[in-house]
Scaffold this motif. Structure first.
Motif, mmCIF file in Angstrom:
data_model
loop_
_atom_site.group_PDB
_atom_site.id
_atom_site.type_symbol
_atom_site.label_atom_id
_atom_site.label_comp_id
_atom_site.label_asym_id
_atom_site.label_seq_id
_atom_site.Cartn_x
_atom_site.Cartn_y
_atom_site.Cartn_z
ATOM 1 N N GLN A 48 1.028 -1.120 0.023
ATOM 2 C CA GLN A 48 0.138 -0.033 0.029
ATOM 3 C C GLN A 48 0.775 1.263 -0.024
ATOM 4 O OE1 GLN A 48 -3.303 0.124 -0.415
ATOM 5 N NE2 GLN A 48 -3.448 -2.293 -0.288
ATOM 6 N N ASN A 49 2.132 1.364 0.595
ATOM 7 C CA ASN A 49 2.665 2.686 0.683
ATOM 8 C C ASN A 49 4.042 2.741 -0.166
ATOM 9 O OD1 ASN A 49 0.784 3.348 2.894
ATOM 10 N ND2 ASN A 49 1.924 2.036 4.469
ATOM 11 N N TYR A 50 4.122 1.812 -1.104
ATOM 12 C CA TYR A 50 5.190 1.650 -2.026
ATOM 13 C C TYR A 50 5.540 3.197 -2.409
ATOM 14 C CZ TYR A 50 2.172 2.167 -6.217
ATOM 15 O OH TYR A 50 1.487 2.609 -7.230
ATOM 16 N N ARG A 51 4.652 4.058 -2.898
ATOM 17 C CA ARG A 51 4.974 5.364 -3.356
ATOM 18 C C ARG A 51 5.809 6.261 -2.445
ATOM 19 N NH1 ARG A 51 3.268 7.077 -8.027
ATOM 20 N NH2 ARG A 51 1.745 6.089 -9.210
ATOM 21 N N SER A 52 5.512 6.071 -1.228
ATOM 22 C CA SER A 52 6.534 6.865 -0.118
ATOM 23 C C SER A 52 7.445 6.084 0.339
ATOM 24 C CB SER A 52 5.380 7.348 1.106
ATOM 25 O OG SER A 52 5.083 5.999 1.724
ATOM 26 N N GLU A 53 7.636 4.633 0.600
ATOM 27 C CA GLU A 53 8.827 4.015 0.883
ATOM 28 C C GLU A 53 10.015 3.920 -0.132
ATOM 29 O OE1 GLU A 53 6.987 0.090 1.527
ATOM 30 O OE2 GLU A 53 6.735 0.438 3.695
ATOM 31 N N PRO A 55 10.867 6.471 -2.413
ATOM 32 C CA PRO A 55 12.060 7.504 -2.469
ATOM 33 C C PRO A 55 12.794 7.695 -1.207
ATOM 34 C CG PRO A 55 9.636 8.089 -3.217
ATOM 35 C CD PRO A 55 9.674 6.775 -2.707
ATOM 36 N N ALA A 56 12.115 7.063 0.058
ATOM 37 C CA ALA A 56 12.926 7.124 1.243
ATOM 38 C C ALA A 56 13.991 6.127 0.961
ATOM 39 C CB ALA A 56 11.829 6.977 2.565
ATOM 40 N N ARG A 59 16.799 7.281 -1.134
ATOM 41 C CA ARG A 59 17.674 8.354 -0.525
ATOM 42 C C ARG A 59 18.746 7.812 -0.036
ATOM 43 N NH1 ARG A 59 13.656 10.881 1.683
ATOM 44 N NH2 ARG A 59 13.551 12.588 0.230
ATOM 45 N N ARG A 111 5.530 -4.772 2.527
ATOM 46 C CA ARG A 111 6.774 -3.928 2.924
ATOM 47 C C ARG A 111 7.970 -4.045 1.842
ATOM 48 N NH1 ARG A 111 6.512 -1.246 8.053
ATOM 49 N NH2 ARG A 111 8.761 -1.127 7.597
ATOM 50 N N ALA A 133 8.624 12.045 -7.783
ATOM 51 C CA ALA A 133 8.960 12.208 -6.356
ATOM 52 C C ALA A 133 10.595 11.768 -6.500
ATOM 53 C CB ALA A 133 8.285 11.375 -5.583
ATOM 54 N N LYS A 136 12.969 14.619 -7.052
ATOM 55 C CA LYS A 136 13.188 15.672 -5.834
ATOM 56 C C LYS A 136 14.027 15.077 -4.761
ATOM 57 C CE LYS A 136 8.583 17.511 -6.938
ATOM 58 N NZ LYS A 136 7.282 17.449 -6.645
#
Length: 139
Positions: A48-53, A55-56, A59, A111, A133, A136
């Motif tokens: 579910q959270n792949y779009r935020s995980e 880029p983090a 990094r 995850r 994303a 950036k």
């Protein structure tokens, strides 16, 4: 002299056993070779959270994440990874001063788990869409 016919009870029992044995073996083989397996991999939940995980993760994973260009990502797809079905996110980007790179990220239990070594095979046929994303990213 007494003659025994094939229909007498003494001959019926061995005949029944001779016919029942192959039938039992055939049914046993069907039961063993069925599709249910005790050691099968449970279905994996969608990440579910792949779009935020992602880029983090990138990094810290990339040596110099700043200045990525042409960043694109495909929606996660299910692919076989090490003999198990996993969700895989496919990325494509150009690092500063570099050439276009493909990357496959494997998800386990919904995850982010790791970067797959063979992105080309895992990402065959996916449809990429711009992913700003990634462009950036900075340290």
């Amino acid at each position: 002299m007494l003659r025994r016919s094939a229909a007498s009870p003494q001959f019926r029992l061995p005949l029944r056993a001779a016919l029942a044995l192959p039938l039992a073996a055939l049914l046993g083989a069907c039961a063993i070779g069925g599709s249910a397996s005790f050691d099968s991999d449970p279905p994996q939940p969608f990440p579910q959270n792949y779009r935020s995980e992602i880029p983090a993760f990138l990094r810290t994973y990339l040596n110099n994440p700043a200045g990525l260009r042409d960043a694109a990502m495909a929606e996660p797809v299910q692919r076989p990874v090490d003999g198990r079905t996993r969700w895989v996110s496919c990325l494509r980007f150009t690092p500063r001063g570099g050439t276009l790179q493909d990357m496959a990220i494997v998800h386990v239990d919904g995850r982010l788990d790791r970067v797959a070594p063979q992105a080309g095979e895992l990402c065959t046929g996916v449809v990429y869409a711009p992913f700003p994303a990634l462009e950036k990213l900075s340290r």
